[in-house]
Scaffold this motif. Structure first.
Motif, PDB file in Angstrom:
ATOM      1  N   ASP A   1       0.808  -1.217   0.000  1.00 57.49           N
ATOM      2  CA  ASP A   1       0.000   0.000   0.000  1.00 57.49           C
ATOM      3  C   ASP A   1       0.846   1.274   0.000  1.00 57.49           C
ATOM      4  O   ASP A   1       0.499   2.252  -0.670  1.00 57.49           O
ATOM      5  N   ILE A   2       1.943   1.275   0.731  1.00 56.64           N
ATOM      6  CA  ILE A   2       2.797   2.466   0.797  1.00 56.64           C
ATOM      7  C   ILE A   2       3.416   2.743  -0.571  1.00 56.64           C
ATOM      8  O   ILE A   2       3.428   3.887  -1.039  1.00 56.64           O
ATOM      9  N   LYS A   3       3.892   1.703  -1.245  1.00 55.20           N
ATOM     10  CA  LYS A   3       4.469   1.875  -2.586  1.00 55.20           C
ATOM     11  C   LYS A   3       3.398   2.327  -3.577  1.00 55.20           C
ATOM     12  O   LYS A   3       3.660   3.132  -4.465  1.00 55.20           O
ATOM     13  N   CYS A   4       2.192   1.817  -3.414  1.00 53.12           N
ATOM     14  CA  CYS A   4       1.086   2.200  -4.279  1.00 53.12           C
ATOM     15  C   CYS A   4       0.801   3.700  -4.146  1.00 53.12           C
ATOM     16  O   CYS A   4       0.673   4.415  -5.143  1.00 53.12           O
ATOM     17  N   VAL A   5       0.719   4.173  -2.922  1.00 51.06           N
ATOM     18  CA  VAL A   5       0.474   5.600  -2.670  1.00 51.06           C
ATOM     19  C   VAL A   5       1.647   6.432  -3.199  1.00 51.06           C
ATOM     20  O   VAL A   5       1.448   7.494  -3.798  1.00 51.06           O
ATOM     21  N   ASP A   6       2.871   5.939  -3.011  1.00 46.07           N
ATOM     22  CA  ASP A   6       4.045   6.650  -3.532  1.00 46.07           C
ATOM     23  C   ASP A   6       3.984   6.778  -5.048  1.00 46.07           C
ATOM     24  O   ASP A   6       4.322   7.830  -5.598  1.00 46.07           O
ATOM     25  N   LEU A   7       3.559   5.716  -5.725  1.00 43.10           N
ATOM     26  CA  LEU A   7       3.407   5.774  -7.182  1.00 43.10           C
ATOM     27  C   LEU A   7       2.350   6.814  -7.578  1.00 43.10           C
ATOM     28  O   LEU A   7       2.552   7.606  -8.499  1.00 43.10           O
ATOM     29  N   GLY A   8       1.241   6.803  -6.854  1.00 39.04           N
ATOM     30  CA  GLY A   8       0.197   7.785  -7.133  1.00 39.04           C
ATOM     31  C   GLY A   8       0.686   9.202  -6.921  1.00 39.04           C
ATOM     32  O   GLY A   8       0.438  10.093  -7.747  1.00 39.04           O
ATOM     33  N   ASN A   9       1.404   9.416  -5.833  1.00 35.72           N
ATOM     34  CA  ASN A   9       1.932  10.747  -5.560  1.00 35.72           C
ATOM     35  C   ASN A   9       2.974  11.171  -6.586  1.00 35.72           C
ATOM     36  O   ASN A   9       3.063  12.358  -6.927  1.00 35.72           O
ATOM     37  N   SER A  10       3.712  10.214  -7.118  1.00 34.63           N
ATOM     38  CA  SER A  10       4.683  10.549  -8.164  1.00 34.63           C
ATOM     39  C   SER A  10       3.956  10.954  -9.449  1.00 34.63           C
ATOM     40  O   SER A  10       4.451  11.785 -10.214  1.00 34.63           O
ATOM     41  N   TRP A  11       2.763  10.407  -9.667  1.00 38.18           N
ATOM     42  CA  TRP A  11       1.930  10.809 -10.812  1.00 38.18           C
ATOM     43  C   TRP A  11       1.544  12.283 -10.660  1.00 38.18           C
ATOM     44  O   TRP A  11       1.642  13.069 -11.598  1.00 38.18           O
ATOM     45  N   ILE A  12       1.116  12.651  -9.461  1.00 40.88           N
ATOM     46  CA  ILE A  12       0.735  14.038  -9.199  1.00 40.88           C
ATOM     47  C   ILE A  12       1.918  14.966  -9.476  1.00 40.88           C
ATOM     48  O   ILE A  12       1.778  15.979 -10.169  1.00 40.88           O
ATOM     49  N   THR A  13       3.070  14.615  -8.937  1.00 43.93           N
ATOM     50  CA  THR A  13       4.270  15.447  -9.117  1.00 43.93           C
ATOM     51  C   THR A  13       4.613  15.601 -10.591  1.00 43.93           C
ATOM     52  O   THR A  13       4.902  16.712 -11.056  1.00 43.93           O
ATOM     53  N   ALA A  14       4.573  14.508 -11.331  1.00 40.87           N
ATOM     54  CA  ALA A  14       4.897  14.562 -12.758  1.00 40.87           C
ATOM     55  C   ALA A  14       3.908  15.438 -13.519  1.00 40.87           C
ATOM     56  O   ALA A  14       4.301  16.237 -14.378  1.00 40.87           O
ATOM     57  N   MET A  15       2.629  15.312 -13.204  1.00 37.80           N
ATOM     58  CA  MET A  15       1.617  16.104 -13.904  1.00 37.80           C
ATOM     59  C   MET A  15       1.700  17.583 -13.529  1.00 37.80           C
ATOM     60  O   MET A  15       1.501  18.457 -14.378  1.00 37.80           O
ATOM     61  N   GLU A  16       2.039  17.879 -12.271  1.00 35.43           N
ATOM     62  CA  GLU A  16       2.231  19.271 -11.874  1.00 35.43           C
ATOM     63  C   GLU A  16       3.423  19.880 -12.609  1.00 35.43           C
ATOM     64  O   GLU A  16       3.354  21.029 -13.064  1.00 35.43           O
ATOM     65  N   THR A  17       4.485  19.101 -12.756  1.00 36.91           N
ATOM     66  CA  THR A  17       5.651  19.563 -13.511  1.00 36.91           C
ATOM     67  C   THR A  17       5.279  19.814 -14.968  1.00 36.91           C
ATOM     68  O   THR A  17       5.686  20.830 -15.554  1.00 36.91           O
ATOM     69  N   ASN A  18       4.490  18.909 -15.557  1.00 40.72           N
ATOM     70  CA  ASN A  18       4.042  19.102 -16.940  1.00 40.72           C
ATOM     71  C   ASN A  18       3.230  20.382 -17.077  1.00 40.72           C
ATOM     72  O   ASN A  18       3.428  21.151 -18.027  1.00 40.72           O
ATOM     73  N   LEU A  19       2.310  20.625 -16.156  1.00 37.68           N
ATOM     74  CA  LEU A  19       1.506  21.845 -16.200  1.00 37.68           C
ATOM     75  C   LEU A  19       2.382  23.089 -16.066  1.00 37.68           C
ATOM     76  O   LEU A  19       2.175  24.079 -16.778  1.00 37.68           O
ATOM     77  N   ASP A  20       3.360  23.037 -15.160  1.00 40.62           N
ATOM     78  CA  ASP A  20       4.278  24.168 -14.997  1.00 40.62           C
ATOM     79  C   ASP A  20       5.022  24.443 -16.297  1.00 40.62           C
ATOM     80  O   ASP A  20       5.136  25.596 -16.726  1.00 40.62           O
ATOM     81  N   ASN A  21       5.513  23.382 -16.936  1.00 40.62           N
ATOM     82  CA  ASN A  21       6.258  23.539 -18.190  1.00 40.62           C
ATOM     83  C   ASN A  21       5.375  24.063 -19.311  1.00 40.62           C
ATOM     84  O   ASN A  21       5.808  24.900 -20.111  1.00 40.62           O
ATOM     85  N   ILE A  22       4.170  23.590 -19.377  1.00 40.69           N
ATOM     86  CA  ILE A  22       3.235  24.069 -20.399  1.00 40.69           C
ATOM     87  C   ILE A  22       2.969  25.552 -20.188  1.00 40.69           C
ATOM     88  O   ILE A  22       3.035  26.353 -21.128  1.00 40.69           O
ATOM     89  N   GLU A  23       2.684  25.911 -18.942  1.00 40.57           N
ATOM     90  CA  GLU A  23       2.344  27.300 -18.628  1.00 40.57           C
ATOM     91  C   GLU A  23       3.499  28.243 -18.949  1.00 40.57           C
ATOM     92  O   GLU A  23       3.293  29.320 -19.508  1.00 40.57           O
ATOM     93  N   VAL A  24       4.714  27.841 -18.618  1.00 41.51           N
ATOM     94  CA  VAL A  24       5.893  28.672 -18.867  1.00 41.51           C
ATOM     95  C   VAL A  24       6.084  28.915 -20.365  1.00 41.51           C
ATOM     96  O   VAL A  24       6.504  29.999 -20.774  1.00 41.51           O
ATOM     97  N   ASN A  25       5.758  27.920 -21.169  1.00 41.40           N
ATOM     98  CA  ASN A  25       6.004  28.019 -22.602  1.00 41.40           C
ATOM     99  C   ASN A  25       4.862  28.646 -23.400  1.00 41.40           C
ATOM    100  O   ASN A  25       4.988  28.835 -24.602  1.00 41.40           O
ATOM    101  N   LEU A  26       3.768  28.982 -22.735  1.00 43.05           N
ATOM    102  CA  LEU A  26       2.642  29.592 -23.434  1.00 43.05           C
ATOM    103  C   LEU A  26       2.857  31.088 -23.599  1.00 43.05           C
ATOM    104  O   LEU A  26       3.397  31.758 -22.718  1.00 43.05           O
ATOM    105  N   GLU A  27       2.421  31.603 -24.726  1.00 42.96           N
ATOM    106  CA  GLU A  27       2.380  33.048 -24.931  1.00 42.96           C
ATOM    107  C   GLU A  27       1.310  33.606 -24.003  1.00 42.96           C
ATOM    108  O   GLU A  27       0.388  32.895 -23.598  1.00 42.96           O
ATOM    109  N   GLU A  28       1.383  34.888 -23.672  1.00 45.49           N
ATOM    110  CA  GLU A  28       0.430  35.505 -22.747  1.00 45.49           C
ATOM    111  C   GLU A  28      -1.023  35.292 -23.182  1.00 45.49           C
ATOM    112  O   GLU A  28      -1.878  34.981 -22.368  1.00 45.49           O
ATOM    113  N   ALA A  29      -1.286  35.478 -24.483  1.00 47.80           N
ATOM    114  CA  ALA A  29      -2.661  35.313 -24.985  1.00 47.80           C
ATOM    115  C   ALA A  29      -3.140  33.875 -24.764  1.00 47.80           C
ATOM    116  O   ALA A  29      -4.304  33.648 -24.401  1.00 47.80           O
TER     117      ALA A  29
END
Length: 97
Positions: free
Chosen positions: A24-52
């Motif tokens: 169960d602990i490894k399962c939750v860790d995997l899930g939390n790593s999904w969150i971290t990866a997706m947050e990083t993806n969103l940050d990268n997308i946002e940084v690369n977007l033009e203001e409009a």
């Protein structure tokens, strides 16, 4: 037959790993790593977007961030259920192509 790795296959396999994890602990860790990866993806997308584009996609980005926040604190059973739902969605989308 193409040897190209498709992102939906990688995502499917990641969610399968969450479902298959007996510890169960490894399962939750995997899930939390999904969150971290997706947050990083969103940050990268946002940084690369033009203001409009940032303005145009602001609600979408905020909805995705809220979805990730809602995943935080899930139990192992919660992650397995979520991962199963995601895998079903991926398979359904493949059928409809």
């Amino acid at each position: 037959m193409s040897n190209q790795i498709k992102s939906d296959d990688v995502i499917f396999n990641f969610f399968k790993q969450i479902c298959d994890e007996k510890d169960d602990i490894k399962c939750v860790d995997l899930g939390n790593s999904w969150i971290t990866a997706m947050e990083t993806n969103l940050d990268n997308i946002e940084v690369n977007l033009e203001e409009a584009d940032k303005i145009m996609h602001k609600d979408n980005i905020n909805n995705n961030r809220q979805h990730l926040d809602d995943l935080k604190g899930k139990s192992a059973d919660g992650w397995r259920e979520y991962a199963t739902q995601c895998m079903v969605e991926i398979l359904d989308n493949k059928k409809n192509l």
